[in-house]
Design an enzyme around this catalytic site. Structure first.
Site, PDB file in Angstrom:
ATOM      1  N   ASP A 283      -8.068  25.278 -10.284  1.00  0.00           N
ATOM      2  CA  ASP A 283      -8.079  25.420 -11.738  1.00  0.00           C
ATOM      3  C   ASP A 283      -8.520  24.098 -12.362  1.00  0.00           C
ATOM      4  O   ASP A 283      -8.099  23.020 -11.941  1.00  0.00           O
ATOM      5  CB  ASP A 283      -6.683  25.810 -12.239  1.00  0.00           C
ATOM      6  CG  ASP A 283      -6.724  26.355 -13.651  1.00  0.00           C
ATOM      7  OD1 ASP A 283      -6.486  27.563 -13.839  1.00  0.00           O
ATOM      8  OD2 ASP A 283      -7.006  25.563 -14.593  1.00  0.00           O
ATOM      9  N   ILE A 284      -9.357  24.200 -13.381  1.00  0.00           N
ATOM     10  CA  ILE A 284      -9.924  23.010 -14.024  1.00  0.00           C
ATOM     11  C   ILE A 284      -8.875  22.249 -14.831  1.00  0.00           C
ATOM     12  O   ILE A 284      -9.039  21.055 -15.096  1.00  0.00           O
ATOM     13  CB  ILE A 284     -11.127  23.416 -14.906  1.00  0.00           C
ATOM     14  CG1 ILE A 284     -12.089  22.266 -15.097  1.00  0.00           C
ATOM     15  CG2 ILE A 284     -10.685  24.004 -16.228  1.00  0.00           C
ATOM     16  CD1 ILE A 284     -13.449  22.679 -15.639  1.00  0.00           C
TER      17      ILE A 284
ATOM     18  N   GLN B  35      -3.908  36.085 -21.297  1.00  0.00           N
ATOM     19  CA  GLN B  35      -5.154  36.003 -20.534  1.00  0.00           C
ATOM     20  C   GLN B  35      -6.276  35.421 -21.386  1.00  0.00           C
ATOM     21  O   GLN B  35      -6.516  35.889 -22.504  1.00  0.00           O
ATOM     22  CB  GLN B  35      -5.556  37.406 -20.041  1.00  0.00           C
ATOM     23  CG  GLN B  35      -6.786  37.395 -19.146  1.00  0.00           C
ATOM     24  CD  GLN B  35      -7.145  38.786 -18.625  1.00  0.00           C
ATOM     25  OE1 GLN B  35      -6.571  39.783 -19.047  1.00  0.00           O
ATOM     26  NE2 GLN B  35      -8.096  38.836 -17.718  1.00  0.00           N
TER      27      GLN B  35
ATOM     28  N   HIS C 176      -7.770  37.385 -12.151  1.00  0.00           N
ATOM     29  CA  HIS C 176      -7.496  36.212 -11.325  1.00  0.00           C
ATOM     30  C   HIS C 176      -6.005  36.038 -11.139  1.00  0.00           C
ATOM     31  O   HIS C 176      -5.215  36.350 -12.013  1.00  0.00           O
ATOM     32  CB  HIS C 176      -8.108  34.942 -11.922  1.00  0.00           C
ATOM     33  CG  HIS C 176      -7.723  34.676 -13.347  1.00  0.00           C
ATOM     34  ND1 HIS C 176      -8.325  35.320 -14.408  1.00  0.00           N
ATOM     35  CD2 HIS C 176      -6.800  33.854 -13.873  1.00  0.00           C
ATOM     36  CE1 HIS C 176      -7.793  34.886 -15.539  1.00  0.00           C
ATOM     37  NE2 HIS C 176      -6.849  34.004 -15.244  1.00  0.00           N
TER      38      HIS C 176
ATOM     39  N   HIS D  96      -3.263  33.166 -10.427  1.00  0.00           N
ATOM     40  CA  HIS D  96      -2.945  31.738 -10.362  1.00  0.00           C
ATOM     41  C   HIS D  96      -1.969  31.521  -9.208  1.00  0.00           C
ATOM     42  O   HIS D  96      -0.980  32.251  -9.092  1.00  0.00           O
ATOM     43  CB  HIS D  96      -2.227  31.282 -11.631  1.00  0.00           C
ATOM     44  CG  HIS D  96      -3.019  31.334 -12.885  1.00  0.00           C
ATOM     45  ND1 HIS D  96      -3.575  30.222 -13.475  1.00  0.00           N
ATOM     46  CD2 HIS D  96      -3.330  32.378 -13.698  1.00  0.00           C
ATOM     47  CE1 HIS D  96      -4.190  30.569 -14.594  1.00  0.00           C
ATOM     48  NE2 HIS D  96      -4.054  31.870 -14.756  1.00  0.00           N
TER      49      HIS D  96
HETATM   50  P1  AMP Z   1      -5.790  32.769 -17.926  1.00  0.00           P
HETATM   51  O1  AMP Z   1      -5.219  32.157 -19.171  1.00  0.00           O
HETATM   52  O2  AMP Z   1      -4.762  33.379 -17.037  1.00  0.00           O
HETATM   53  O3  AMP Z   1      -6.942  33.669 -18.232  1.00  0.00           O
HETATM   54  O4  AMP Z   1      -6.322  31.553 -17.061  1.00  0.00           O
HETATM   55  C1  AMP Z   1      -7.634  31.108 -17.029  1.00  0.00           C
HETATM   56  C2  AMP Z   1      -7.626  29.828 -16.232  1.00  0.00           C
HETATM   57  O5  AMP Z   1      -8.949  29.516 -15.891  1.00  0.00           O
HETATM   58  C3  AMP Z   1      -7.059  28.627 -16.977  1.00  0.00           C
HETATM   59  O6  AMP Z   1      -5.945  28.098 -16.258  1.00  0.00           O
HETATM   60  C4  AMP Z   1      -8.227  27.648 -17.038  1.00  0.00           C
HETATM   61  O7  AMP Z   1      -7.839  26.309 -16.876  1.00  0.00           O
HETATM   62  C5  AMP Z   1      -9.078  28.119 -15.875  1.00  0.00           C
HETATM   63  N1  AMP Z   1     -10.493  27.828 -16.002  1.00  0.00           N
HETATM   64  C6  AMP Z   1     -11.310  28.098 -17.056  1.00  0.00           C
HETATM   65  N2  AMP Z   1     -12.565  27.688 -16.805  1.00  0.00           N
HETATM   66  C7  AMP Z   1     -12.560  27.176 -15.555  1.00  0.00           C
HETATM   67  C8  AMP Z   1     -13.560  26.598 -14.700  1.00  0.00           C
HETATM   68  N3  AMP Z   1     -14.830  26.452 -15.095  1.00  0.00           N
HETATM   69  N4  AMP Z   1     -13.181  26.168 -13.478  1.00  0.00           N
HETATM   70  C9  AMP Z   1     -11.905  26.300 -13.064  1.00  0.00           C
HETATM   71  N5  AMP Z   1     -10.922  26.846 -13.814  1.00  0.00           N
HETATM   72  C10 AMP Z   1     -11.237  27.270 -15.042  1.00  0.00           C
END
Ligand code: AMP
Length: 119
Positions: free
Chosen positions: A33-34, A100, A106, A108
Site C-alpha cells: 500500500d502506498i 472504499q 482488494h 488489505h
Molecule cells: P480502500 O479505501 O479500501 O479502497 O483502500 C485503497 C487503498 O489503496 C488505500 O489504502 C491507498 O493507500 C491504496 N492505494 C491507492 N493508490 C495506490 C497505489 N498507486 N499504489 C499502492 N496503493 C495505493
C-alpha cells in the site's frame, strides 16, 4: 468486464502504474500500500476487475478462496510475526459507507509490531 481501462488497480496489474510487487500469479496480484497504516501493509487483488465485495457471486468463490489462503502466507513473508503473539488484520472496505476509495476489489493485509499509524 475483465479489465477497466480507467481503474488504477487494473493499471497497476498491467504495469502502467508502478507498484512495489509482493506476489503475482495468473489470477492474483499483491503490492505494498502506498500509504501504509502498519509496519506491514499490502493489498491482494484479483486481476479480474471486480468493483467490490458487493459484486461477488458464487462464480468468484475459488478466486476469493485463493486470496484468503494466500494472505497468511504473504503476511509472514512480508514480516508479520507468527500467531498468536503476532498476527495480522485483513480488511475489505466495500462501498462509500464501508470506506472504499478504490473500486477494484482488494484485501488489505496489515500487521507488524504495535503501535500502528491507524487501525
Ligand atoms: P480502500 O479505501 O479500501 O479502497 O483502500 C485503497 C487503498 O489503496 C488505500 O489504502 C491507498 O493507500 C491504496 N492505494 C491507492 N493508490 C495506490 C497505489 N498507486 N499504489 C499502492 N496503493 C495505493
Amino acid at each position: 468486464m475483465s479489465v477497466d481501462a480507467n481503474c488504477i488497480f487494473c493499471k497497476i496489474v498491467a504495469g502502467q502504474i508502478p507498484s512495489r510487487k509482493v506476489f503475482e500469479d495468473e489470477d492474483l496480484f499483491a503490492f505494498h500500500d502506498i500509504a501504509p497504516w502498519a509496519p506491514v501493509h499490502f493489498l491482494i487483488i484479483p486481476k479480474l476487475h471486480i468493483p467490490s465485495m458487493a459484486h461477488v457471486g458464487a462464480e468468484h468463490a475459488s478466486l476469493l478462496g485463493k486470496i484468503m489462503t494466500l494472505a497468511p502466507q504473504l503476511a509472514l513473508e512480508q514480516g508479520c510475526n507468527p500467531y498468536p503473539q503476532g498476527g495480522f488484520r485483513i480488511v475489505t472496505n466495500t462501498g462509500a459507507e464501508g470506506g472504499q476509495e478504490v473500486h477494484h476489489l482488494h484485501v488489505h493485509v496489515m500487521g507488524g509490531p504495535r503501535p500502528w499509524l491507524r487501525g
